[in-house]
Design a protein around this motif. Structure first.
Motif, PDB file in Angstrom:
ATOM      1  N   ASP A  28       4.848  20.397  -1.538  1.00 60.36           N
ATOM      2  CA  ASP A  28       6.101  20.832  -0.918  1.00 60.36           C
ATOM      3  C   ASP A  28       6.670  19.788   0.043  1.00 60.36           C
ATOM      4  N   ALA A  29       6.128  18.576   0.024  1.00 60.44           N
ATOM      5  CA  ALA A  29       6.588  17.544   0.957  1.00 60.44           C
ATOM      6  C   ALA A  29       7.966  17.034   0.576  1.00 60.44           C
ATOM      7  N   PRO A  30       8.772  16.645   1.558  1.00 55.65           N
ATOM      8  CA  PRO A  30      10.066  16.026   1.242  1.00 55.65           C
ATOM      9  C   PRO A  30       9.840  14.712   0.502  1.00 55.65           C
ATOM     10  N   HIS A  31      10.833  14.293  -0.251  1.00 57.33           N
ATOM     11  CA  HIS A  31      10.765  12.992  -0.908  1.00 57.33           C
ATOM     12  C   HIS A  31      11.149  11.917   0.106  1.00 57.33           C
ATOM     13  N   VAL A  32      10.378  10.837   0.125  1.00 58.35           N
ATOM     14  CA  VAL A  32      10.626   9.748   1.072  1.00 58.35           C
ATOM     15  C   VAL A  32      11.138   8.523   0.335  1.00 58.35           C
ATOM     16  N   LEU A  33      12.259   7.997   0.789  1.00 56.39           N
ATOM     17  CA  LEU A  33      12.790   6.734   0.291  1.00 56.39           C
ATOM     18  C   LEU A  33      12.640   5.703   1.401  1.00 56.39           C
ATOM     19  N   ILE A  34      11.952   4.612   1.117  1.00 52.17           N
ATOM     20  CA  ILE A  34      11.677   3.593   2.118  1.00 52.17           C
ATOM     21  C   ILE A  34      12.865   2.644   2.259  1.00 52.17           C
ATOM     22  N   LEU A  35      13.253   2.392   3.501  1.00 51.17           N
ATOM     23  CA  LEU A  35      14.293   1.412   3.793  1.00 51.17           C
ATOM     24  C   LEU A  35      13.612   0.078   4.067  1.00 51.17           C
ATOM     25  N   THR A  36      14.002  -0.951   3.363  1.00 49.46           N
ATOM     26  CA  THR A  36      13.286  -2.214   3.471  1.00 49.46           C
ATOM     27  C   THR A  36      14.200  -3.418   3.316  1.00 49.46           C
ATOM     28  N   THR A  37      13.712  -4.548   3.789  1.00 51.83           N
ATOM     29  CA  THR A  37      14.319  -5.839   3.472  1.00 51.83           C
ATOM     30  C   THR A  37      13.259  -6.621   2.725  1.00 51.83           C
ATOM     31  N   PHE A  38      13.608  -7.214   1.600  1.00 51.02           N
ATOM     32  CA  PHE A  38      12.624  -7.898   0.765  1.00 51.02           C
ATOM     33  C   PHE A  38      11.851  -8.970   1.528  1.00 51.02           C
ATOM     34  N   ASP A  39      12.542  -9.675   2.408  1.00 54.85           N
ATOM     35  CA  ASP A  39      11.935 -10.841   3.021  1.00 54.85           C
ATOM     36  C   ASP A  39      10.929 -10.498   4.112  1.00 54.85           C
ATOM     37  N   LEU A  40      11.046  -9.304   4.707  1.00 56.55           N
ATOM     38  CA  LEU A  40      10.235  -9.002   5.877  1.00 56.55           C
ATOM     39  C   LEU A  40       9.253  -7.855   5.696  1.00 56.55           C
ATOM     40  N   ASP A  41       9.625  -6.847   4.944  1.00 61.66           N
ATOM     41  CA  ASP A  41       8.846  -5.616   4.951  1.00 61.66           C
ATOM     42  C   ASP A  41       7.828  -5.532   3.823  1.00 61.66           C
ATOM     43  N   GLN A  58       2.598   4.909   8.002  1.00 63.42           N
ATOM     44  CA  GLN A  58       1.741   5.980   8.513  1.00 63.42           C
ATOM     45  C   GLN A  58       2.463   7.325   8.496  1.00 63.42           C
ATOM     46  N   ALA A  59       3.730   7.305   8.856  1.00 61.75           N
ATOM     47  CA  ALA A  59       4.498   8.553   8.856  1.00 61.75           C
ATOM     48  C   ALA A  59       4.619   9.107   7.436  1.00 61.75           C
ATOM     49  N   THR A  60       4.879   8.229   6.478  1.00 61.35           N
ATOM     50  CA  THR A  60       4.994   8.663   5.085  1.00 61.35           C
ATOM     51  C   THR A  60       3.685   9.271   4.600  1.00 61.35           C
ATOM     52  N   ARG A  61       2.577   8.635   4.945  1.00 60.71           N
ATOM     53  CA  ARG A  61       1.270   9.153   4.537  1.00 60.71           C
ATOM     54  C   ARG A  61       1.046  10.557   5.091  1.00 60.71           C
ATOM     55  N   ARG A  62       1.391  10.754   6.349  1.00 57.89           N
ATOM     56  CA  ARG A  62       1.158  12.060   6.970  1.00 57.89           C
ATOM     57  C   ARG A  62       2.125  13.116   6.448  1.00 57.89           C
ATOM     58  N   CYS A 104       3.517  13.011   3.211  1.00 59.82           N
ATOM     59  CA  CYS A 104       3.352  13.208   1.769  1.00 59.82           C
ATOM     60  C   CYS A 104       1.945  13.579   1.325  1.00 59.82           C
ATOM     61  N   LEU A 105       0.936  13.239   2.127  1.00 57.97           N
ATOM     62  CA  LEU A 105      -0.446  13.464   1.715  1.00 57.97           C
ATOM     63  C   LEU A 105      -1.172  14.403   2.671  1.00 57.97           C
ATOM     64  N   ALA A 106      -2.046  15.233   2.099  1.00 60.50           N
ATOM     65  CA  ALA A 106      -2.896  16.100   2.905  1.00 60.50           C
ATOM     66  C   ALA A 106      -4.027  15.265   3.496  1.00 60.50           C
ATOM     67  N   GLU A 107      -4.844  15.874   4.348  1.00 62.07           N
ATOM     68  CA  GLU A 107      -5.919  15.137   5.007  1.00 62.07           C
ATOM     69  C   GLU A 107      -6.926  14.571   4.013  1.00 62.07           C
ATOM     70  N   ASP A 108      -7.096  15.242   2.880  1.00 58.74           N
ATOM     71  CA  ASP A 108      -8.052  14.761   1.883  1.00 58.74           C
ATOM     72  C   ASP A 108      -7.435  13.737   0.928  1.00 58.74           C
ATOM     73  N   GLY A 109      -6.179  13.346   1.194  1.00 55.27           N
ATOM     74  CA  GLY A 109      -5.533  12.329   0.385  1.00 55.27           C
ATOM     75  C   GLY A 109      -4.779  12.842  -0.820  1.00 55.27           C
ATOM     76  N   THR A 110      -4.804  14.144  -1.038  1.00 49.12           N
ATOM     77  CA  THR A 110      -4.082  14.719  -2.176  1.00 49.12           C
ATOM     78  C   THR A 110      -2.616  14.922  -1.807  1.00 49.12           C
ATOM     79  N   PRO A 111      -1.717  14.820  -2.778  1.00 47.50           N
ATOM     80  CA  PRO A 111      -0.287  14.984  -2.493  1.00 47.50           C
ATOM     81  C   PRO A 111       0.048  16.391  -2.017  1.00 47.50           C
ATOM     82  N   ARG A 112       0.966  16.474  -1.086  1.00 54.23           N
ATOM     83  CA  ARG A 112       1.485  17.775  -0.658  1.00 54.23           C
ATOM     84  C   ARG A 112       2.621  18.156  -1.605  1.00 54.23           C
TER      85      ARG A 112
END
Length: 229
Positions: free
Chosen positions: A81-94, A65-69, A71-79
């Motif tokens: 000037d948004a920062p680039h987001v790298l997701i931290l994950t574990t394959f087995d859980l996330d 949800q944080a990434t969506r808010r 990286c994306l504007a309210e109409d769903g279009t990309p922002r």
């Protein structure tokens, strides 16, 4: 040029480890930290950031949800000037990390990523490369294939209808995780030509980057797990 990084994770120990690694780099600065997505959004209102390392599972507001808010504007279009987001994950859980790609994230990082790969990923994204490494994205798709629901009802030809025949060829190779150089070799084109094709493809399909192309192709059933192997 200094890369301003924000660490977003509810585990303080993990943030400390990343901070120690990144602060040793002359071109990377820890500009901010947050313990959940809600706090991250508040911090971003006052702090300029280039790259965000974002956990998925956090209290109050999760990483998707944080990434969506972010990286994306309210109409769903990309922002743009948004920062680039790298997701931290574990394959087995996330398994929800894949949804973050749809929300505009630029790629994945394992939580136990080796320090050199962490630094390289941040630099790569900051330089404008949406995918940390095409092979990484391909492996991610393969690993998540069994747990992520996909919309197989979307007909592939309809999805690709705005593209020329050559652009469709390039799109499918991008979706399999091939780099520009690999695509150029496969189609006997120059890398500059491939780069031009990729830019036009993203514009025609309304995609922010190559990661979004992978997501679209997978959801539409145009590629499958293991297709790039």
């Amino acid at each position: 040029m200094t890369i301003r990084v924000m660490l977003v994770d509810d585990q303080e120990l993990l943030r400390t480890g990343f901070r120690m690694v990144l602060q040793s780099q002359g071109d990377i600065e820890i500009a901010a930290e947050a313990g959940d997505g809600q706090q991250a959004l508040a911090v971003l209102e006052q702090t300029e950031v280039d790259v965000i390392l974002m956990d998925v599972r956090m209290p109050r507001l999760d990483g998707v949800q944080a990434t969506r808010r972010i990286c994306l504007a309210e109409d769903g279009t990309p922002r743009p000037d948004a920062p680039h987001v790298l997701i931290l994950t574990t394959f087995d859980l996330d398994e929800y990390a894949f949804a973050a790609l749809k929300a505009g994230a630029s790629g994945f990082l394992l939580k136990d990523v080796p320090p050199p790969e962490l630094v390289a990923a941040i630099r790569s994204v900051h330089a404008g490369d949406a995918v940390v490494a095409p092979t990484t994205t391909r492996r991610m798709i393969d690993r998540f294939a069994e747990v992520i629901p996909t919309n197989r009802s979307t007909p592939g030809p309809t999805v690709l209808s705005p593209l020329t025949d050559r652009e469709r060829e390039v799109f499918l190779l991008v979706a399999q995780g091939l780099s520009n150089s690999e695509i150029a070799a496969k189609l006997v084109l120059s890398e500059a030509t491939v780069k031009t094709h990729v830019g036009r493809i993203l514009a025609k399909l309304g995609l922010r980057d190559r990661v979004q192309a992978v997501v679209l192709a997978y959801e539409a059933g145009l590629v499958r797990a293991g297709a790039g192997e």
